[in-house]
Design a protein around this motif. Structure first.
Motif, PDB file in Angstrom:
ATOM      1  N   ALA A 243       0.848  -1.198   0.000  1.00 27.20           N
ATOM      2  CA  ALA A 243       0.000   0.000   0.000  1.00 27.20           C
ATOM      3  C   ALA A 243       0.882   1.245   0.000  1.00 27.20           C
ATOM      4  O   ALA A 243       1.684   1.445   0.918  1.00 27.20           O
ATOM      5  CB  ALA A 243      -0.920   0.008   1.217  1.00 27.20           C
ATOM      6  N   ASP A 244       0.736   2.092  -1.020  1.00 27.35           N
ATOM      7  CA  ASP A 244       1.446   3.361  -1.047  1.00 27.35           C
ATOM      8  C   ASP A 244       0.792   4.340  -0.085  1.00 27.35           C
ATOM      9  O   ASP A 244      -0.434   4.347   0.089  1.00 27.35           O
ATOM     10  CB  ASP A 244       1.442   3.945  -2.455  1.00 27.35           C
ATOM     11  N   LEU A 245       1.599   5.200   0.535  1.00 26.24           N
ATOM     12  CA  LEU A 245       1.115   6.257   1.409  1.00 26.24           C
ATOM     13  C   LEU A 245       1.364   7.599   0.739  1.00 26.24           C
ATOM     14  O   LEU A 245       2.460   7.841   0.212  1.00 26.24           O
ATOM     15  CB  LEU A 245       1.836   6.223   2.758  1.00 26.24           C
ATOM     16  N   VAL A 246       0.361   8.475   0.749  1.00 22.69           N
ATOM     17  CA  VAL A 246       0.489   9.807   0.154  1.00 22.69           C
ATOM     18  C   VAL A 246       0.237  10.836   1.249  1.00 22.69           C
ATOM     19  O   VAL A 246      -0.852  10.873   1.834  1.00 22.69           O
ATOM     20  CB  VAL A 246      -0.500  10.010  -1.011  1.00 22.69           C
ATOM     21  N   LEU A 247       1.228  11.658   1.541  1.00 22.99           N
ATOM     22  CA  LEU A 247       1.109  12.681   2.576  1.00 22.99           C
ATOM     23  C   LEU A 247       0.466  13.923   1.975  1.00 22.99           C
ATOM     24  O   LEU A 247       0.982  14.505   1.014  1.00 22.99           O
ATOM     25  CB  LEU A 247       2.493  13.020   3.137  1.00 22.99           C
ATOM     26  N   LEU A 248      -0.659  14.329   2.558  1.00 18.99           N
ATOM     27  CA  LEU A 248      -1.425  15.457   2.035  1.00 18.99           C
ATOM     28  C   LEU A 248      -1.171  16.710   2.867  1.00 18.99           C
ATOM     29  O   LEU A 248      -1.179  16.656   4.100  1.00 18.99           O
ATOM     30  CB  LEU A 248      -2.925  15.155   2.060  1.00 18.99           C
ATOM     31  N   HIS A 249      -0.993  17.840   2.175  1.00 16.18           N
ATOM     32  CA  HIS A 249      -1.084  19.167   2.782  1.00 16.18           C
ATOM     33  C   HIS A 249      -0.113  19.356   3.942  1.00 16.18           C
ATOM     34  O   HIS A 249      -0.511  19.646   5.070  1.00 16.18           O
ATOM     35  CB  HIS A 249      -2.511  19.431   3.282  1.00 16.18           C
ATOM     36  N   SER A 250       1.177  19.208   3.674  1.00 13.49           N
ATOM     37  CA  SER A 250       2.161  19.215   4.756  1.00 13.49           C
ATOM     38  C   SER A 250       2.790  20.578   5.018  1.00 13.49           C
ATOM     39  O   SER A 250       3.767  20.659   5.763  1.00 13.49           O
ATOM     40  CB  SER A 250       3.266  18.194   4.438  1.00 13.49           C
ATOM     41  N   TYR A 251       2.294  21.629   4.434  1.00 16.28           N
ATOM     42  CA  TYR A 251       2.848  22.959   4.658  1.00 16.28           C
ATOM     43  C   TYR A 251       2.518  23.415   6.082  1.00 16.28           C
ATOM     44  O   TYR A 251       1.402  23.217   6.536  1.00 16.28           O
ATOM     45  CB  TYR A 251       2.250  23.939   3.642  1.00 16.28           C
ATOM     46  N   PRO A 252       3.427  24.005   6.827  1.00 21.13           N
ATOM     47  CA  PRO A 252       4.761  24.473   6.441  1.00 21.13           C
ATOM     48  C   PRO A 252       5.874  23.438   6.663  1.00 21.13           C
ATOM     49  O   PRO A 252       7.047  23.823   6.773  1.00 21.13           O
ATOM     50  CB  PRO A 252       4.968  25.678   7.347  1.00 21.13           C
ATOM     51  N   TYR A 253       5.502  22.159   6.747  1.00 21.58           N
ATOM     52  CA  TYR A 253       6.504  21.101   6.953  1.00 21.58           C
ATOM     53  C   TYR A 253       6.788  20.362   5.643  1.00 21.58           C
ATOM     54  O   TYR A 253       7.048  19.162   5.648  1.00 21.58           O
ATOM     55  CB  TYR A 253       6.010  20.124   8.018  1.00 21.58           C
ATOM     56  N   HIS A 254       6.758  21.091   4.540  1.00 23.38           N
ATOM     57  CA  HIS A 254       6.895  20.455   3.233  1.00 23.38           C
ATOM     58  C   HIS A 254       8.275  19.835   3.033  1.00 23.38           C
ATOM     59  O   HIS A 254       8.401  18.844   2.331  1.00 23.38           O
ATOM     60  CB  HIS A 254       6.591  21.467   2.118  1.00 23.38           C
ATOM     61  N   ARG A 255       9.296  20.384   3.659  1.00 25.34           N
ATOM     62  CA  ARG A 255      10.634  19.789   3.519  1.00 25.34           C
ATOM     63  C   ARG A 255      10.696  18.437   4.221  1.00 25.34           C
ATOM     64  O   ARG A 255      11.349  17.512   3.734  1.00 25.34           O
ATOM     65  CB  ARG A 255      11.689  20.732   4.093  1.00 25.34           C
ATOM     66  N   THR A 256      10.028  18.326   5.361  1.00 26.93           N
ATOM     67  CA  THR A 256       9.991  17.037   6.057  1.00 26.93           C
ATOM     68  C   THR A 256       9.254  16.002   5.218  1.00 26.93           C
ATOM     69  O   THR A 256       9.696  14.847   5.101  1.00 26.93           O
ATOM     70  CB  THR A 256       9.302  17.181   7.424  1.00 26.93           C
TER      71      THR A 256
END
Length: 362
Positions: A243-256
């Motif tokens: 199962a692939d995981l997709v991280l949604l809407h991680s701003y302001p942690y977009h670099r992480t």
């Protein structure tokens, strides 16, 4: 010049069918039910300025026209016609639609018809579990029906999404809870749950995520404004399970989020409304993501909800930012034009078609 192909919007919601007054429109623009503070307007944001740049010409007005004039033109055309014009000019060829939010929103078929595009459903896990609870009389029935409902949904959905799982479920421990722990949590929740009550129990949320992992569809995790590092344990625990995981809407942690995509082969990051919300600064944010993430791990989405304008804003800002960043690297000689074009195509559509097994995937 970098050419961005027709986009796959890998995460969005439907649009409102009704005519909108100023207050409702601004609330949708601001992303909440709250009105702006007295004497202020949500048009005075990066998203608001981007809307005034990109949307008025699609309705026959000049760019940057006053909000009152834009809304008057919108009412003159009517919600349906304005929506069709906006969606069909967005350049989005495929919508993946989270149908788990309440309200008078178009479903995948209706959104696809309005936008002259393909559309597929994303099933949100928490409302699905709540529906199962409404029709299950015992703990045993609830747990059996829940597993059946998730696996049954996998037959027609392209993905699952979880809004509460990251903050409440994975905040405890990433591993699947034991059968006794699950039964105890289910018994307590069902006994205390009012009619229509939301699923907030951390054990059941974690159990729900693990059922989804076994269902064979990608799992989208809303990180919101939380640090996506909290998902690292879950990512490690689910490696190799398919199962692939997709991280949604991680701003302001977009670099992480970008870093996590490089660590775990099955983890992807969604650019989503991050770029739309940063507007004129979107190129700088996109360049920061591209510093860390493998290019095959990034996916475009609008994250749009309620307003067709938000699809236009997200698509337009994304195209502009991507062309600016990659174009500068080509001009500097750091990238070839061929490579830049290939990466643009991957992020715009190719990666999503591969992850969600859509037609035309490569």
């Amino acid at each position: 010049m970098i050419d961005t192909p027709n986009l796959v919007d890998q995460y969005c919601h439907g649009v409102l069918r009704t005519e909108l007054g100023l207050g409702t429109f601004e609330a949708q623009l601001g992303g909440s039910s709250a009105l702006p503070a007295a004497g202020t307007t949500f048009f005075d944001t990066q998203t608001g300025f981007a809307l005034r740049r990109w949307c008025p010409p699609l309705l026959g007005l000049e760019p940057h026209c006053p909000p009152a004039r834009y809304l008057a033109r919108r009412r003159e055309l009517g919600a349906a016609e304005a929506g069709r014009r906006l969606l069909r000019a967005s350049g989005i060829a495929t919508y993946l639609v989270d149908t788990g939010l309440p309200g008078d929103l178009t479903g995948p078929a209706e959104l696809g018809a309005a936008g002259a595009a393909e559309a597929h459903e994303i099933v949100r896990l928490e409302p699905l579990a709540e529906q199962v609870a409404d029709t299950s009389g015992t703990v045993e029935a609830f747990l059996a029906n829940l597993a059946e409902a998730v696996h049954g949904a996998a037959a027609h959905a392209v993905a699952f999404a979880s809004a509460a799982g990251v903050g409440r479920g994975l905040g405890c421990t990433p591993e699947p809870p034991g059968p006794g722990e699950v039964r105890g949590a289910a018994g307590r929740w069902l006994a205390s749950r009012p009619a229509g009550g939301r699923l907030t129990d951390p054990v059941l949320l974690r159990h729900l995520l693990w059922i989804a992992v076994t269902a064979g569809r990608p799992l989208q995790l809303h990180t919101g404004d939380r640090d996506p590092a909290v998902t690292a344990g879950f990512a490690a625990a689910t490696a190799g399970l398919g199962a692939d995981l997709v991280l949604l809407h991680s701003y302001p942690y977009h670099r992480t989020a970008a870093q996590l995509t490089g660590v775990h082969p099955h983890v992807y990051a969604d650019l989503g409304p991050v770029l739309a919300h940063t507007g004129a600064r979107a190129a700088a944010v996109l360049a920061e993501v591209l510093e860390r993430a493998p290019f095959g791990k990034l996916l475009f989405s609008s994250g749009a909800h309620g307003l067709p304008e938000l699809h236009v804003v997200a698509a337009s800002v994304f195209r502009t930012a991507l062309a600016r960043v990659l174009g500068e690297w080509v001009m500097d000689g750091a990238w070839s034009r061929t490579d830049a074009q290939r990466v643009a195509t991957m992020i715009a559509a190719g990666n999503a078609r591969r992850v969600y097994r859509l037609a035309g995937s490569r």
